[in-house]
Design an enzyme around this catalytic site. Structure first.
Site, PDB file in Angstrom:
ATOM      1  N   HIS A  49     -27.486   1.810  -3.535  1.00 32.67           N
ATOM      2  CA  HIS A  49     -27.773   3.247  -3.508  1.00 32.67           C
ATOM      3  C   HIS A  49     -27.176   3.969  -4.710  1.00 32.67           C
ATOM      4  CE1 HIS A  49     -29.511   2.951   0.474  1.00 32.67           C
ATOM      5  NE2 HIS A  49     -28.467   2.220   0.848  1.00 32.67           N
ATOM      6  N   GLU A  70      -8.827  -2.154  -2.420  1.00 37.58           N
ATOM      7  CA  GLU A  70      -7.458  -2.497  -2.824  1.00 37.58           C
ATOM      8  C   GLU A  70      -7.474  -3.351  -4.097  1.00 37.58           C
ATOM      9  OE1 GLU A  70      -4.714  -1.389  -2.238  1.00 37.58           O
ATOM     10  OE2 GLU A  70      -3.313  -2.910  -2.909  1.00 37.58           O
ATOM     11  N   GLU A 130      -4.948  -0.091 -11.899  1.00 35.04           N
ATOM     12  CA  GLU A 130      -3.625   0.449 -12.221  1.00 35.04           C
ATOM     13  C   GLU A 130      -2.824  -0.435 -13.166  1.00 35.04           C
ATOM     14  OE1 GLU A 130      -0.982   1.412  -8.915  1.00 35.04           O
ATOM     15  OE2 GLU A 130      -1.654  -0.313  -7.783  1.00 35.04           O
ATOM     16  N   LYS A 177       6.364   4.719  -8.839  1.00 33.81           N
ATOM     17  CA  LYS A 177       6.414   3.908  -7.617  1.00 33.81           C
ATOM     18  C   LYS A 177       6.356   4.786  -6.375  1.00 33.81           C
ATOM     19  CE  LYS A 177       6.789   0.203  -5.175  1.00 33.81           C
ATOM     20  NZ  LYS A 177       5.510  -0.502  -4.993  1.00 33.81           N
ATOM     21  N   LYS A 224      -5.825  -2.197  -7.693  1.00 33.64           N
ATOM     22  CA  LYS A 224      -4.810  -3.022  -8.364  1.00 33.64           C
ATOM     23  C   LYS A 224      -5.207  -3.307  -9.811  1.00 33.64           C
ATOM     24  CE  LYS A 224      -2.479  -2.850  -6.184  1.00 33.64           C
ATOM     25  NZ  LYS A 224      -1.749  -2.350  -5.070  1.00 33.64           N
ATOM     26  N   ARG A 260      10.620   2.970 -10.654  1.00 37.44           N
ATOM     27  CA  ARG A 260       9.885   4.084 -10.049  1.00 37.44           C
ATOM     28  C   ARG A 260       8.890   4.710 -11.019  1.00 37.44           C
ATOM     29  NH1 ARG A 260      12.740   6.562  -5.672  1.00 37.44           N
ATOM     30  NH2 ARG A 260      11.892   8.547  -6.306  1.00 37.44           N
ATOM     31  N   CYS A 295      10.505  10.927 -10.862  1.00 36.42           N
ATOM     32  CA  CYS A 295      11.862  11.276 -11.300  1.00 36.42           C
ATOM     33  C   CYS A 295      12.921  10.615 -10.424  1.00 36.42           C
ATOM     34  CB  CYS A 295      12.075  12.775 -11.220  1.00 36.42           C
ATOM     35  SG  CYS A 295      10.943  13.711 -12.229  1.00 36.42           S
ATOM     36  N   ASN A 353      14.944  16.886  -9.354  1.00 36.03           N
ATOM     37  CA  ASN A 353      13.639  16.303  -9.006  1.00 36.03           C
ATOM     38  C   ASN A 353      12.879  17.327  -8.182  1.00 36.03           C
ATOM     39  OD1 ASN A 353      14.463  13.932 -10.107  1.00 36.03           O
ATOM     40  ND2 ASN A 353      14.647  12.805  -8.170  1.00 36.03           N
ATOM     41  N   GLY A 354      11.563  17.345  -8.313  1.00 33.53           N
ATOM     42  CA  GLY A 354      10.759  18.280  -7.527  1.00 33.53           C
ATOM     43  C   GLY A 354      10.144  19.332  -8.434  1.00 33.53           C
ATOM     44  N   TRP A 410       9.791  12.147 -14.927  1.00 31.79           N
ATOM     45  CA  TRP A 410       8.335  11.930 -14.934  1.00 31.79           C
ATOM     46  C   TRP A 410       7.749  13.325 -15.070  1.00 31.79           C
ATOM     47  CZ3 TRP A 410       4.004  13.069 -11.819  1.00 31.79           C
ATOM     48  CH2 TRP A 410       2.892  12.227 -11.987  1.00 31.79           C
TER      49      TRP A 410
HETATM   50  C1  AGP Z   1      -0.112   1.085  -5.109  1.00 35.66           C
HETATM   51  O1  AGP Z   1      -0.299  -0.017  -5.908  1.00 35.66           O
HETATM   52  C2  AGP Z   1       0.071   2.335  -5.807  1.00 35.66           C
HETATM   53  N1  AGP Z   1       1.108   2.262  -6.757  1.00 35.66           N
HETATM   54  C3  AGP Z   1      -0.012   3.624  -5.006  1.00 35.66           C
HETATM   55  O2  AGP Z   1      -1.345   3.823  -4.721  1.00 35.66           O
HETATM   56  C4  AGP Z   1       0.804   3.727  -3.686  1.00 35.66           C
HETATM   57  O3  AGP Z   1       0.293   2.845  -2.751  1.00 35.66           O
HETATM   58  C5  AGP Z   1       0.732   5.176  -3.155  1.00 35.66           C
HETATM   59  O4  AGP Z   1       1.299   6.043  -4.089  1.00 35.66           O
HETATM   60  C6  AGP Z   1       1.388   5.345  -1.802  1.00 35.66           C
HETATM   61  O5  AGP Z   1       2.743   5.019  -1.846  1.00 35.66           O
HETATM   62  P1  AGP Z   1       3.583   4.811  -0.522  1.00 35.66           P
HETATM   63  O6  AGP Z   1       3.042   3.607   0.174  1.00 35.66           O
HETATM   64  O7  AGP Z   1       4.980   4.628  -0.993  1.00 35.66           O
HETATM   65  O8  AGP Z   1       3.402   6.039   0.321  1.00 35.66           O
END
Ligand code: AGP
Length: 606
Positions: free
Chosen positions: A503, A480, A487, A601, A484, A27, A2, A98-99, A72
């Site tokens: 395993h 990582e 997502e 984001k 990527k 975001r 949000c 927000n929250g 969101w």
């Molecule tokens: C990364 O590609 C993601 N969108 C997500 O995992 C992100 O790294 C995570 O939410 C942590 O965010 P931050 O680094 O702003 O704390």
């Protein structure tokens, strides 16, 4: 997640609100809305992108103040009614929030008993009605907001607009909110990116702050009463607005910005003379570094993967136990905190709720935390009060790329710093630093000739799942890469330390299953090659990320070579092809690369 934007001044509010929402788009959100004070409070809201909200707005909306929101969903489905702003019954109070209000269910019941008609399923709408009750009983707007907030449990970044008052009331508790002061106008936003081109005079509200803003001023008090200590900061560093500069997507732009961002991160921090690293913001004297019993690193998602690399590098260079923790688990596992230990909270946004909770848990138990953060002045940076800014510059794509490499670089710098204090020689330090200095140009070299990414994408794009393998420092790189691809291209991915593959995950392999193997020329190479053979024997197709000139490339179906470097630094280079594979696959599959579905984001709820 949000986002909030608000304006009060002498200019037309509506275009500024819409532009503010556009700057919050990165975001992640599912609906948006604005309310403008134009005699009445005029509300417009719409599911979908800000462009869809724009399409229902009249050509011209009068009015010099208003508040806006990108939602969101947490409480109630995604629809126009649940989108913010929310009005009270008389339509003279509007809120954006927000929250999460934890006791919203009880409040709703009480409001309904009193005859209030709640139109949405949200927890937020209750606030508009509670403020109304306060004002109907004779309270001023600020008092009504204060008394409302005192009855809540949960988190809020809140803005309230009144039909009959020339002011916006803002409050923060656990959800970021910033006030920007311009000339004869004031702004409020949950995100610095939306304020940067309006003003650099910023009040970063603290939890428990309550502010009245109007054209001419900002007055900040505490929820429990009394004046707040929050003062104005003039923000300069990293404050530019990111534009897409001719790239089709922010993700691609940010992948290509990595060499420059890395230069910013390491410049002035490599101590060639002593074979060490300078990290002034850490405030850690040599004696602290020498006597610390262990190091703990905490983060989520990409930041967690960076922490795992940090863990291995710190143990290896400084011979001190180090461990990476999933932030969302940390405080709920009631961790034992040693006040002499060194703790890092790693976060691009500096606003991730899970990481913030972990920082608070450590503080509560007498420990100190150092932030490794990108966004200057963010909550984690301020909570920690010490640490390292990673200097990636604004990262707009939801999928983190350049922040990952700079988090890793910052943790490697720390491992060199603590390593020199505790363990390794000046000569080893100098050699590492020589290599470190070369990495930005090696990244450029790789990006100018990234190898057969298209061929890799062909193998991956229609796969049921993709397995990523690596050992040592390359295991978190594999994680990582998998994160990527998952997502942005919505392909199920598994990442495993290569030796662990036999395993369990080996059961998934069948003819043509794509396996991405990260095998730089380090001490793990031979073992990783054995795992690769095990995959090939089951008919898997191997996409291999290897160092230039390594003959193992001949054994791969697709071989992507990266420049040679010190084994400790390989994650900075080996991750880049995985980013490109994810980007290109998402593009081929027609996915929304910069704003993948369901993701945000900065994840500001637990
Ligand atoms: C990364 O590609 C993601 N969108 C997500 O995992 C992100 O790294 C995570 O939410 C942590 O965010 P931050 O680094 O702003 O704390």
């Amino acid at each position: 997640m949000c986002g909030i934007f608000g304006f009060i001044g002498k200019r037309a509010a509506a275009p500024l609100l819409v532009e503010g929402l556009r700057r919050l788009e990165y975001r992640g959100y599912d609906s948006s809305g604005i309310v403008v004070k134009n005699g009445d409070l005029q509300v417009y809201k719409k599911v979908g992108k800000v462009s869809e909200l724009s399409s229902i707005l009249p050509n011209h909306i009068e009015g010099y103040s208003g508040i806006a929101h990108t939602r969101w969903a947490t409480h109630g489905e995604v629809n126009d009614v649940n989108a913010h702003p929310h009005l009270n019954d008389k339509a003279d109070i509007a809120i954006v929030h927000n929250g999460i209000i934890d006791n919203a269910r009880d409040i709703r019941k009480r409001l309904e008993k009193k005859g209030y008609l709640l139109k949405s399923e949200t927890d937020s709408e209750t606030l508009a009605h509670m403020i109304t009750i306060g004002m109907d009983s004779g309270q001023t707007p600020i008092e009504a907001v204060r008394q409302t907030l005192k009855r809540l449990t949960g988190t809020w970044g809140l803005c309230v607009l009144f039909k009959d008052y020339e002011q916006i009331i803002c409050a923060r508790n656990g959800s970021p909110l910033l006030i920007g002061k311009g000339d004869g106008e004031s702004f409020v936003s949950s995100d610095p990116h939306a304020l940067s081109h309006h003003t650099q005079n910023i009040f970063f509200l603290e939890d428990g702050d309550l502010a009245i803003i109007d054209r001419d001023g900002v007055e900040i008090t505490r929820l429990e009463g009394g004046v707040s200590d929050t003062s104005m900061t003039v923000v300069e560093d990293e404050w530019e607005e990111a534009d897409i500069s001719g790239y089709p997507h922010f993700m691609l732009k940010e992948i290509h910005e990595q060499p420059e961002a890395l230069r910013r991160c390491i410049t002035g921090r490599l101590d060639k003379a002593n074979g060490g690293a300078k990290l002034g913001g850490l405030k850690l004297e040599p004696v602290r570094l020498r006597t610390a019993p262990h190091v703990r690193l905490i983060g989520c998602g990409t930041a967690l993967n960076a922490c795992k690399i940090g863990q291995l590098a710190i143990e290896s260079l400084a011979r001190i136990p180090a461990v990476a923790h999933v932030a969302s688990e940390f405080r709920y596992n009631d961790p034992v905190i040693n006040p002499n230990a060194i703790h890092f909270a790693v976060s691009q946004s500096g606003e991730t709720a899970d990481t913030i909770s972990a920082v608070k848990e450590i503080h509560l138990k007498g420990g100190e935390v150092h932030g490794i953060v990108n966004v200057v002045g963010s909550t984690i940076a301020r909570l920690c009060g010490q640490g390292v800014y990673i200097h990636s510059g604004p990262e707009q794509a939801v999928a983190s790329t350049k922040a990952f490499t700079n988090m890793v670089a910052s943790l490697l710098l720390f491992s060199i710093r603590i390593g020199r204090t505790r363990s390794f020689s000046r000569e080893r330090g100098r050699s590492l630093i020589d290599n470190f200095q070369n990495i930005p140009s090696q990244m450029e070299e790789y990006l100018s000739n990234p190898g057969p990414i298209e061929e890799a994408v062909e193998l991956v794009k229609h796969a049921k799942s993709v397995l990523f393998l690596g050992r040592g420092l390359s295991a978190p790189v594999a994680s990582e890469g998998a994160l990527k691809l998952m997502e942005v291209a919505y392909i199920p991915c598994l990442a495993y330390p290569a030796g662990e593959m036999k395993h369990g995950p080996i059961a998934l392999l069948e003819k043509d299953s794509p396996v991405i193997v990260i095998a730089p020329n380090d001490k793990h190479r031979e073992k990783t090659v054995s795992s690769m053979h095990e995959c090939k024997a089951r008919g898997a197709k191997i996409i291999l990320i290897h160092e230039d000139g390594d003959p193992i490339s001949e054994e791969a179906d697709v071989a992507i070579s990266i420049p040679k470097c010190d084994p400790l630094l390989t994650p900075l280079l080996s991750v880049v092809p995985t980013q490109l594979i994810a980007y290109q696959t998402a593009l081929e599959l027609g996915c929304d690369v910069d704003r993948p579905r369901n993701l945000a984001k900065s994840v500001t709820v637990e």
